[in-house]
Enzyme design. Structure first.
Site, mmCIF file in Angstrom:
data_model
loop_
_atom_site.group_PDB
_atom_site.id
_atom_site.type_symbol
_atom_site.label_atom_id
_atom_site.label_comp_id
_atom_site.label_asym_id
_atom_site.label_seq_id
_atom_site.Cartn_x
_atom_site.Cartn_y
_atom_site.Cartn_z
ATOM 1 N N PHE A 83 0.855 -1.190 0.000
ATOM 2 C CA PHE A 83 0.000 0.000 0.000
ATOM 3 C C PHE A 83 0.888 1.235 0.000
ATOM 4 O O PHE A 83 1.692 1.435 0.912
ATOM 5 C CB PHE A 83 -0.931 0.048 1.219
ATOM 6 C CG PHE A 83 -1.885 1.208 1.162
ATOM 7 C CD1 PHE A 83 -3.148 1.049 0.595
ATOM 8 C CD2 PHE A 83 -1.517 2.464 1.601
ATOM 9 C CE1 PHE A 83 -4.029 2.124 0.493
ATOM 10 C CE2 PHE A 83 -2.387 3.557 1.500
ATOM 11 C CZ PHE A 83 -3.645 3.381 0.956
ATOM 12 N N ASP A 112 9.202 3.273 1.843
ATOM 13 C CA ASP A 112 7.982 3.982 2.216
ATOM 14 C C ASP A 112 7.738 3.795 3.710
ATOM 15 O O ASP A 112 7.205 2.780 4.154
ATOM 16 C CB ASP A 112 6.809 3.449 1.384
ATOM 17 C CG ASP A 112 5.499 4.158 1.722
ATOM 18 O OD1 ASP A 112 5.467 4.959 2.671
ATOM 19 O OD2 ASP A 112 4.497 3.886 1.030
ATOM 20 N N LYS A 164 1.912 10.457 8.324
ATOM 21 C CA LYS A 164 1.236 9.918 9.517
ATOM 22 C C LYS A 164 1.764 10.502 10.826
ATOM 23 O O LYS A 164 1.476 11.637 11.141
ATOM 24 C CB LYS A 164 1.354 8.380 9.513
ATOM 25 C CG LYS A 164 0.537 7.757 8.356
ATOM 26 C CD LYS A 164 -0.272 6.591 8.819
ATOM 27 C CE LYS A 164 -0.938 5.842 7.699
ATOM 28 N NZ LYS A 164 -2.323 5.510 8.024
ATOM 29 N N THR A 198 2.033 24.754 -5.352
ATOM 30 C CA THR A 198 1.779 26.025 -4.668
ATOM 31 C C THR A 198 2.272 26.006 -3.222
ATOM 32 O O THR A 198 3.070 26.852 -2.825
ATOM 33 C CB THR A 198 0.281 26.365 -4.683
ATOM 34 O OG1 THR A 198 -0.134 26.513 -6.034
ATOM 35 C CG2 THR A 198 0.000 27.679 -3.934
#
Lengths: 499, 499
Positions: free
Chosen positions: A221, A327, A358, A383
């Protein structure tokens, strides 16, 4: 149940007032040397459940919410003013021990006083109301905020960061960096884009929009936007009906438990997976720019692999000039008993990029190789490029982790919890299967039949707990989760299984 | 220059203390009935530039920042404590009139007192430190926050919202909603996924990961993650080296200015583009799930089209069962003199989805059709699903817009500014070309030769101003930009062109 809950409150209250190193006895037989006071003076002494969950007040609020917001994934509607430390309050006055922590994202307890001070500071308020476009108009103290915060905990060997908003965009921007790096190396330093590249990129065609891939692993994931979702392989419901890039997946080792009884089989399994990775790199229809992997597959069911596997992966990617992205969105910031989970591997050379989100309460990716900064400005840009309010908060989180030595606490509490679960598994072998997460702090999981019913049952005994994959119970307590909380959790797990 | 700057301070100071409806005269001949007091008592009376930009203090800070953060896109390093209202301060004590506003994202002025109160509230602090996973564990007042904030300004016909973090993920989640909707309609209500779909989705293959497309327009900008970037067509540098989906682009009308002299030609151009859209829908190699468009193409150069064009687009998409997504990330929240720019079009039926970010200081997409809520939970989901701190801030922004009637102010200031620019264009026809944005509030732009040099020059006369596309100067002042600011801007533009 009422009796049970009332009794536990007493146990908890005793634990709170106990001097250091007092031995606490628990009805279910867990005895521990309580080596530390609770971190929160005003934390509940134990769960308290007085209504069904959701209770009447919550039900009414959920109905109201549903008219404007999808509530079908709603787990519990909460009162964040009353939640303290490891305890989450709902609208009906119930107070649950929270070992799910907003899907593994609350770091140092609800209503942490130090974070309250951080968030109330003039600097924090200022950045809420004067949000800078960081790439164009950074504040004068942006370097200092980065150095004293995000970068002060950068993984070894990585000294730069690209900041983002959440896990998905941390991952996607790291993929963009990987693709730009790949083409930079292929093109050669200082070589301009060709007119053919420039024209074809505007049409989404090769060579300007090149056919390059990111390799991920089965059950991985990495997020749910288009690039990240193309590397996510957790569940069909995450992916169905969404167009995806034709990128490859390799097998993630499926280890057999207990590990000590399956050493040879697991070693073979990991070697098989590594061979598959190398084979895909060599034979995939287009070049692989990067391999991305979670140190522990989280949404996919808490799947582990050994340091040897990850060392092998680092070796293979290096040998083939493929970037290695770790990750750490869910594993990072202390939960595995080290600040970054990949520190458990003892790598010879660091990952090329490490993503975080997280528990950092902000997001981005770390890198060390300066060639990963694209060769021209505005290639990696947006931005806001993150949020300085959240960057300041992460600095406050780091300060709190250091002040209370919370990574060490998590390693120790995790070891304690793991042995308690192991003991429990020996008595309930049909309920607690494939226990995993030894020496990985509180990042612990097991498989249980009827998992979803078990998770619900746990609410009735005062615990908010989550699942992952098809059948795993995943523990994701905060870093302020202590041994007395662990004892209470063990007790409640047994209570739920007994019922 | 010193003289000019000192004089302007005086003009500004007079304007601040002026009673309502006092006539202000400006040296360059702009005379306006000043119908309102300045909104900020402590706002500068005019720009003040005493060093080069960047000055010595800024240069030092930029050097320090560069060691950890890419500064090649840095425009100005800022002091956000000293910035007030329409004025941005740098580290060297310079104070610039800001008509770029953090790339069009500051809504109601720097250090707005009402936003300060909002951000300092216990509710706001609480949500910084106890960040909820909104889909699983929403706070009890989430419905109320949505209804009194984000949804209170929902575009007509749209009464639901999916909340996100920034423009790119607002856009990408709206695309996901469009794809799921498309397959839901094709599949038929209540029809389950096939096992072939489930298996193929996990391999990123059709039919589970279907070959469907989003159509966008040449010069469009919709974000920079993988799905959004596949619809972005602004500049090669945004797209080069990044894999993209093979999705189509239609021509966006290239209008001739002044509009009143080119009515027939522009009408033909818009019809040509509409025909192209319809042709692509009919003939593209895969179905088009949605057409996405900006009301005014912003990054792409401030390109406009008429209400008739957008009405035609709505008709075509409806006729072909293609969703119509209006990307109001840059145009939304008042800048065009209406709250949403698409209100200018007088559509018979609303867009299917409208995305927002920037001046909302939070992001997401609005929708009305309940079938756009996916048929099962967890299909449109992520850990945070936005940020309630920013949702509360948007509510504060809305309150401030209403209290000061800032959309009306922007419409009126914009009309005044536009006529001033038109007058200026008549005197400097080689400098101010293709002036556009009439009746679109302060969302005004023009083309100028040597644009980048002009933007730099404007800093020396005290104005922070941005560009878009190849040669456009784009004005993106805040909603608190008033006529006396507009006069000052006009004066400085002339000053820069004269130099």
């Amino acid at each position: 149940m009422t009796f049970l809950l009332r009794r536990s409150v007493t146990v908890g209250a005793r634990a709170i007032s106990a001097p250091h190193s007092q031995l606490n006895f628990h009805r279910s037989g867990y005895a521990t040397l309580s080596t530390a006071s609770p971190y929160f003076n005003n934390e509940s002494s134990g769960p308290s459940v007085t209504t069904s969950i959701p209770g009447p007040v919550s039900k009414k609020a959920i109905d109201e919410l549903d008219s404007v917001f999808d509530t079908r994934s709603l787990n519990m509607i909460c009162d964040y003013e009353k939640s303290v430390g490891n305890y989450i309050a709902d609208l009906d006055g119930n107070m649950l021990l929270d070992v799910y922590s907003q899907i593994a994202s609350i770091p140092v307890g609800y209503n942490n006083p130090h974070l309250h001070a951080t968030a109330s500071s003039p600097e924090s308020i200022n950045f809420i109301i004067n949000r800078p476009a960081l790439g164009n108009f950074p504040p004068g103290n942006w370097a200092s905020i980065l150095k004293s915060g995000i970068l002060s905990v950068a993984p070894k060997g990585l000294n730069q960061v690209f900041t983002g908003m959440a896990g998905s965009d941390a991952i996607e921007t790291s993929y963009k960096a990987a693709f730009m790096y790949r083409r930079r190396i292929e093109r050669g330093e200082g070589v301009d884009f060709t007119s053919q590249e420039i024209e074809s990129a505007m049409k989404n065609q090769s060579p300007g929009s090149p056919d390059l891939a990111i390799m991920s692993f089965k059950k991985a994931f990495h997020g749910r936007l288009f690039g990240s979702l193309s590397t996510t392989r957790s569940k069909p419901i995450h992916k169905l009906d969404i167009p995806a890039f034709d990128w490859p997946q390799a097998s993630f080792p499926v280890l057999k438990y207990p590990l000590e009884d399956n050493v040879e089989a697991n070693k073979e399994e990991e070697q098989r997976c590594l061979a598959e990775v190398e084979d895909i790199i060599k034979t995939w229809r287009c070049p692989i720019a990067a391999v991305v992997i979670e140190p522990i597959q989280s949404e996919g069911g808490d799947n582990h692999a050994s340091p040897v596997f990850f060392q092998g992966l680092r070796d293979i990617t290096k040998r083939h000039g493929v970037l290695f992205i770790v990750d750490e969105v869910q594993t990072g910031v202390g939960a595995t008993g080290k600040f970054w989970a990949h520190e458990h591997w003892g790598l010879d050379s660091p990952p090329d990029m490490v993503t975080f989100s997280k528990k950092a309460q902000t997001a981005g990716y770390y890198f060390g190789n300066s060639l990963l900064r694209p060769n021209m400005p505005y290639r990696q840009f947006n931005t806001w490029m993150g949020d300085p309010v959240r960057a300041i908060l992460f600095r406050g989180i780091i300060e709190e982790i250091q002040r209370l030595d919370l990574v060490k606490n998590t390693a120790e509490t995790g070891a304690h919890l793991y042995s308690g679960l192991k003991e429990l598994a020996s008595r309930y072998p049909d309920k607690i299967q494939n226990l995993r997460g030894k020496d990985r702090g509180t990042f612990i999981a097991w498989d249980t039949p009827g998992r979803d019913a078990f998770l619900k049952k746990m609410k009735t005994v005062g615990v908010n707990i989550g699942g992952s994959g098809e059948s795993a119970v995943r523990l994701r307590p905060m870093l302020v989760f202590q041994k007395h909380h662990a004892n209470m959790l063990l007790e409640r797990i047994e209570q739920a299984y007994k019922a």
